[in-house]
Design a protein around this motif. Structure first.
Motif, PDB file in Angstrom:
ATOM      1  N   THR A  11       1.051  -1.120  -0.156  1.00  0.00           N
ATOM      2  CA  THR A  11      -0.246   0.043  -0.071  1.00  0.00           C
ATOM      3  C   THR A  11       1.005   1.588   0.021  1.00  0.00           C
ATOM      4  O   THR A  11       0.608   2.213  -0.793  1.00  0.00           O
ATOM      5  CB  THR A  11      -0.971   0.024   1.220  1.00  0.00           C
ATOM      6  N   ALA A  12       1.875   1.310   0.744  1.00  0.00           N
ATOM      7  CA  ALA A  12       2.963   2.401   0.900  1.00  0.00           C
ATOM      8  C   ALA A  12       3.266   2.588  -0.596  1.00  0.00           C
ATOM      9  O   ALA A  12       3.726   3.742  -1.016  1.00  0.00           O
ATOM     10  CB  ALA A  12       4.065   2.177   1.839  1.00  0.00           C
ATOM     11  N   ARG A  13       3.637   1.563  -1.412  1.00  0.00           N
ATOM     12  CA  ARG A  13       4.228   1.804  -2.609  1.00  0.00           C
ATOM     13  C   ARG A  13       3.131   2.442  -3.574  1.00  0.00           C
ATOM     14  O   ARG A  13       3.630   3.200  -4.697  1.00  0.00           O
ATOM     15  CB  ARG A  13       4.846   0.537  -3.267  1.00  0.00           C
ATOM     16  N   THR A  14       1.963   1.654  -3.518  1.00  0.00           N
ATOM     17  CA  THR A  14       0.833   2.369  -4.444  1.00  0.00           C
ATOM     18  C   THR A  14       0.150   3.439  -4.031  1.00  0.00           C
ATOM     19  O   THR A  14      -0.246   4.165  -5.059  1.00  0.00           O
ATOM     20  CB  THR A  14      -0.012   1.069  -4.719  1.00  0.00           C
ATOM     21  N   ALA A  15       0.186   3.806  -2.956  1.00  0.00           N
ATOM     22  CA  ALA A  15      -0.807   4.867  -2.289  1.00  0.00           C
ATOM     23  C   ALA A  15      -0.122   5.500  -1.207  1.00  0.00           C
ATOM     24  O   ALA A  15      -0.701   5.215   0.087  1.00  0.00           O
ATOM     25  CB  ALA A  15      -2.088   4.376  -2.080  1.00  0.00           C
ATOM     26  N   PRO A  16       1.213   5.728  -1.414  1.00  0.00           N
ATOM     27  CA  PRO A  16       1.843   6.356   0.012  1.00  0.00           C
ATOM     28  C   PRO A  16       1.229   7.345   0.983  1.00  0.00           C
ATOM     29  O   PRO A  16       1.325   7.281   2.099  1.00  0.00           O
ATOM     30  CB  PRO A  16       3.308   6.967  -0.627  1.00  0.00           C
ATOM     31  N   ASP A  17       0.321   8.310   0.342  1.00  0.00           N
ATOM     32  CA  ASP A  17      -0.443   9.315   0.941  1.00  0.00           C
ATOM     33  C   ASP A  17      -1.692   8.894   1.544  1.00  0.00           C
ATOM     34  O   ASP A  17      -2.349   9.486   2.375  1.00  0.00           O
ATOM     35  CB  ASP A  17      -0.616  10.408   0.376  1.00  0.00           C
ATOM     36  N   ARG A  18      -2.080   7.394   1.438  1.00  0.00           N
ATOM     37  CA  ARG A  18      -3.259   7.065   1.897  1.00  0.00           C
ATOM     38  C   ARG A  18      -3.178   6.856   3.475  1.00  0.00           C
ATOM     39  O   ARG A  18      -2.158   6.341   4.021  1.00  0.00           O
ATOM     40  CB  ARG A  18      -3.642   5.678   1.279  1.00  0.00           C
ATOM     41  N   THR A  19      -4.257   7.395   4.357  1.00  0.00           N
ATOM     42  CA  THR A  19      -4.343   7.461   5.631  1.00  0.00           C
ATOM     43  C   THR A  19      -4.196   6.052   5.993  1.00  0.00           C
ATOM     44  O   THR A  19      -4.954   5.034   5.625  1.00  0.00           O
ATOM     45  CB  THR A  19      -5.311   8.128   6.150  1.00  0.00           C
ATOM     46  N   ALA A  20      -3.386   5.643   7.086  1.00  0.00           N
ATOM     47  CA  ALA A  20      -3.225   4.267   7.602  1.00  0.00           C
ATOM     48  C   ALA A  20      -3.853   3.856   8.906  1.00  0.00           C
ATOM     49  O   ALA A  20      -4.673   3.233   9.013  1.00  0.00           O
ATOM     50  CB  ALA A  20      -1.720   3.844   7.712  1.00  0.00           C
ATOM     51  N   ASP A  24      -7.440   9.558  18.057  1.00  0.00           N
ATOM     52  CA  ASP A  24      -7.808  10.932  18.362  1.00  0.00           C
ATOM     53  C   ASP A  24      -7.279  12.113  17.429  1.00  0.00           C
ATOM     54  O   ASP A  24      -7.639  12.017  16.305  1.00  0.00           O
ATOM     55  CB  ASP A  24      -7.571  10.907  19.813  1.00  0.00           C
ATOM     56  N   ASP A  25      -6.211  12.706  17.849  1.00  0.00           N
ATOM     57  CA  ASP A  25      -5.529  13.729  17.117  1.00  0.00           C
ATOM     58  C   ASP A  25      -4.321  13.182  16.334  1.00  0.00           C
ATOM     59  O   ASP A  25      -3.321  13.926  15.772  1.00  0.00           O
ATOM     60  CB  ASP A  25      -5.356  14.921  17.858  1.00  0.00           C
ATOM     61  N   GLU A  26      -3.903  11.932  16.493  1.00  0.00           N
ATOM     62  CA  GLU A  26      -2.946  11.385  16.157  1.00  0.00           C
ATOM     63  C   GLU A  26      -3.383  10.565  14.717  1.00  0.00           C
ATOM     64  O   GLU A  26      -4.290  10.035  14.563  1.00  0.00           O
ATOM     65  CB  GLU A  26      -2.327  10.283  16.779  1.00  0.00           C
ATOM     66  N   SER A  27      -2.647  10.463  13.829  1.00  0.00           N
ATOM     67  CA  SER A  27      -2.720  10.001  12.368  1.00  0.00           C
ATOM     68  C   SER A  27      -1.310   9.860  11.867  1.00  0.00           C
ATOM     69  O   SER A  27      -0.398  10.408  11.870  1.00  0.00           O
ATOM     70  CB  SER A  27      -3.684  10.621  11.430  1.00  0.00           C
ATOM     71  N   CYS A  28      -1.516   8.990  10.656  1.00  0.00           N
ATOM     72  CA  CYS A  28      -0.213   8.493   9.810  1.00  0.00           C
ATOM     73  C   CYS A  28      -0.567   7.864   8.463  1.00  0.00           C
ATOM     74  O   CYS A  28      -1.715   7.384   8.423  1.00  0.00           O
ATOM     75  CB  CYS A  28       0.899   7.709  10.310  1.00  0.00           C
ATOM     76  N   THR A  29       0.283   8.307   7.517  1.00  0.00           N
ATOM     77  CA  THR A  29       0.214   7.708   6.293  1.00  0.00           C
ATOM     78  C   THR A  29       0.646   6.307   6.279  1.00  0.00           C
ATOM     79  O   THR A  29       1.444   6.086   7.087  1.00  0.00           O
ATOM     80  CB  THR A  29       0.729   8.287   5.112  1.00  0.00           C
ATOM     81  N   PHE A  30       0.317   5.528   5.129  1.00  0.00           N
ATOM     82  CA  PHE A  30       1.044   4.249   5.022  1.00  0.00           C
ATOM     83  C   PHE A  30       2.361   4.258   4.790  1.00  0.00           C
ATOM     84  O   PHE A  30       3.344   3.521   5.368  1.00  0.00           O
ATOM     85  CB  PHE A  30       0.491   3.504   4.011  1.00  0.00           C
ATOM     86  N   ALA A  31       2.848   5.292   4.090  1.00  0.00           N
ATOM     87  CA  ALA A  31       4.228   5.839   3.942  1.00  0.00           C
ATOM     88  C   ALA A  31       4.939   5.967   5.201  1.00  0.00           C
ATOM     89  O   ALA A  31       6.094   5.391   5.570  1.00  0.00           O
ATOM     90  CB  ALA A  31       4.464   6.518   2.701  1.00  0.00           C
ATOM     91  N   GLU A  32       4.452   6.674   6.014  1.00  0.00           N
ATOM     92  CA  GLU A  32       4.948   7.057   7.461  1.00  0.00           C
ATOM     93  C   GLU A  32       5.126   5.784   8.233  1.00  0.00           C
ATOM     94  O   GLU A  32       5.889   5.468   9.196  1.00  0.00           O
ATOM     95  CB  GLU A  32       4.246   8.236   7.907  1.00  0.00           C
ATOM     96  N   LEU A  33       3.892   5.048   8.100  1.00  0.00           N
ATOM     97  CA  LEU A  33       3.796   4.026   9.168  1.00  0.00           C
ATOM     98  C   LEU A  33       4.969   2.860   8.822  1.00  0.00           C
ATOM     99  O   LEU A  33       5.386   2.311   9.696  1.00  0.00           O
ATOM    100  CB  LEU A  33       2.379   3.230   8.936  1.00  0.00           C
ATOM    101  N   THR A  34       4.942   2.510   7.338  1.00  0.00           N
ATOM    102  CA  THR A  34       5.953   1.660   7.058  1.00  0.00           C
ATOM    103  C   THR A  34       7.419   1.969   7.371  1.00  0.00           C
ATOM    104  O   THR A  34       8.229   1.296   7.829  1.00  0.00           O
ATOM    105  CB  THR A  34       5.655   1.198   5.693  1.00  0.00           C
ATOM    106  N   ALA A  35       7.609   3.263   7.287  1.00  0.00           N
ATOM    107  CA  ALA A  35       8.887   4.019   7.280  1.00  0.00           C
ATOM    108  C   ALA A  35       9.344   3.601   8.985  1.00  0.00           C
ATOM    109  O   ALA A  35      10.488   3.375   9.195  1.00  0.00           O
ATOM    110  CB  ALA A  35       9.008   5.459   7.221  1.00  0.00           C
TER     111      ALA A  35
END
Length: 469
Positions: A11-20, A24-35
């Motif tokens: 998912t990080a390769r195909t849609a890196p900016d997709r929310t993972a 609450d007020d915390e969030s990350c994308t798939f690219a950030e999560l896998t990194a």
């Protein structure tokens, strides 16, 4: 559609900016999560933590937690998520010692004055900053594994190590019936993390490409608001959460594709009301802290009300008594022959669950309760019968003599008094006249996973005695 393998790095390769992950007020994308997962694994390797080592963590459910879980799974570590409340118990450090935990990872820096643990404690940010991450190994390591604690309904929770065959991490097989994938909406996680029943569906969805939205503080209104705000496609609900939503008549405007539920017996009256509320999308499972064993869809359940389904492919279930396999319709102890993927090479293939149930002629499993002695078997059969009564939302029967029945019951003049039916059922089973304690739905003490805490029911009985006095 045939299942296909997928993982968060895809998912990080195909849609890196997709929310993972959102919590609450915390969030990350798939690219950030896998990194972050890759960096955590590199930091553990640079610290000299050997492959296969069991780590523990009390990081709250959210982006940091899921990054650590993915690091463990892909890079060959065991991970034991532990609720902070368990670590604060006198027996808490013993849980970690029981799994030979070599390192405890917490949020930020270790809090002063915390419980003395039998292993070093490090904050996740401190771990990342302490040493330069080591490069990835030349060959993929064996996949990691998760360790879970039992629910602790009869006392202090115990850790259950789930051994796995030695093979690289491959992600998950994305199946349409689970309502997750790169093109679908989030999974809503509304129960505590520290149990397989809750974390399993959420972690599956995340690996399949769906975001995970975490509800850290439970309320029916908050649940519906999150489901509508993020257009959630799947959710896991323990029976007590399901009962609360049914009682409040609360469902999101946009229907779920799948409502997973399990972790405890769900009375048929509650499930029928849940089907009316959410639609024919309930997907029930039965399992232990080792593995999911059976599944049942709503159409199947409507044909077999009260069943938890048939065994998953590769799993064999038998009902036995005194070493003898029982024919369909007879109640006994549930024994499971696990798949090779759910056990290590040196582990016995047959797993005794400690649960009592029966198989019907079509191979559908019906749970009755927990039992050890013949007296406990009678109590379990009575408990099963009570759950089938109109208006009953949950029940526990403790073996007597006499049997002590704790019954959560809905309100309303149209609902019959369950006591005469309970007394008649006890007579049919050859049991002494039971003592019945009636309680409002959801009022009996529960574990964080939603099961009635049997070890605390003696105090409830004493309170009931004082109320009658």
């Amino acid at each position: 559609m045939r299942p296909h393998l997928w993982d968060p790095w895809a998912t990080a390769r195909t849609a890196p900016d997709r929310t993972a992950v959102v919590a609450d007020d915390e969030s990350c994308t798939f690219a950030e999560l896998t990194a972050r997962a890759d960096a955590l694994a590199g930091a553990l390797r640079a610290r000299g933590v050997p492959d296969g080592t069991v780590l523990s963590t009390d990081i709250p459910t959210g982006p940091r937690f899921f990054a650590l879980v993915l690091a463990a799974l892909r890079y060959g570590y065991g991970l034991f998520p532990v609720a902070p409340r368990l670590l604060a118990l006198p027996e808490g450090p013993g849980l970690l010692a029981g799994v030979n935990g070599a390192l405890h990872i917490t949020t930020g820096s270790p809090a002063p004055g915390g419980p003395a643990l039998p292993c070093p404690v490090v904050g996740d940010d401190e771990l990342l900053a302490a040493v330069a991450p080591a490069p990835a190994p030349a060959a993929p390591p064996a996949a990691g594994h998760l360790v879970f604690a039992t629910s602790g309904t009869t006392g202090v929770p115990q850790a259950v190590v789930r051994t796995r065959p030695v093979r690289p991490y491959k992600g998950v097989a994305v199946a349409e019936r689970y309502g997750a994938g790169p093109e679908l909406g989030p999974h809503l996680m509304a129960n505590p993390t520290y149990h397989l029943g809750t974390l399993g569906p959420a972690l599956y969805a995340l690996q399949a490409g769906s975001p995970v939205v975490v509800q850290r503080t439970w309320s029916t209104d908050g649940f519906v608001e999150l489901a509508d705000r993020y257009a959630a496609d799947s959710v896991f609900l323990s029976p007590d959460r399901l009962t609360e939503l049914v009682g409040a008549g609360r469902a999101p405007r946009r229907p779920f594709r799948v409502v997973f539920h399990g972790g405890g017996a769900c009375p048929p009256a509650v499930k029928r009301a849940a089907v009316e509320l959410f639609g024919p999308v309930l997907h029930e499972y039965y399992g232990t802290s080792r593995s999911v064993l059976t599944e049942i869809t709503t159409p199947e359940w409507l044909r077999k009300p009260g069943s938890v389904g048939r065994p998953l492919p590769g799993i064999r279930i038998e009902v036995t008594r005194d070493g003898r396999v029982l024919p369909p319709g007879e109640a006994g102890e549930i024994e499971v022959r696990l798949r090779a993927a759910d056990r290590g090479q040196a582990e016995a293939p047959v797993h005794v669950t400690g649960d009592v149930g029966l198989l019907d002629a079509d191979g559908y499993l019906f749970l009755i309760g927990r039992a050890g002695s013949p007296q406990e078997l009678g109590a379990a059969r009575l408990e099963h019968g009570i759950r089938l009564l109109p208006g009953v939302t949950d029940a526990v029967v403790l073996a007597g003599p006499p049997p002590l029945c704790f019954v959560e019951h809905g309100e309303g003049d149209a609902l019959p008094d369950p006591v005469p039916a309970i007394e008649a059922s006890a007579r049919q089973l050859g049991l002494p006249a039971p003592r019945v304690v009636l309680a409002a739905s959801g009022s009996l003490p529960r574990t964080p996973s939603g099961k009635i805490r049997r070890a605390a029911l003696a105090e409830v009985a004493e309170d009931a005695d004082e109320g009658r006095g």
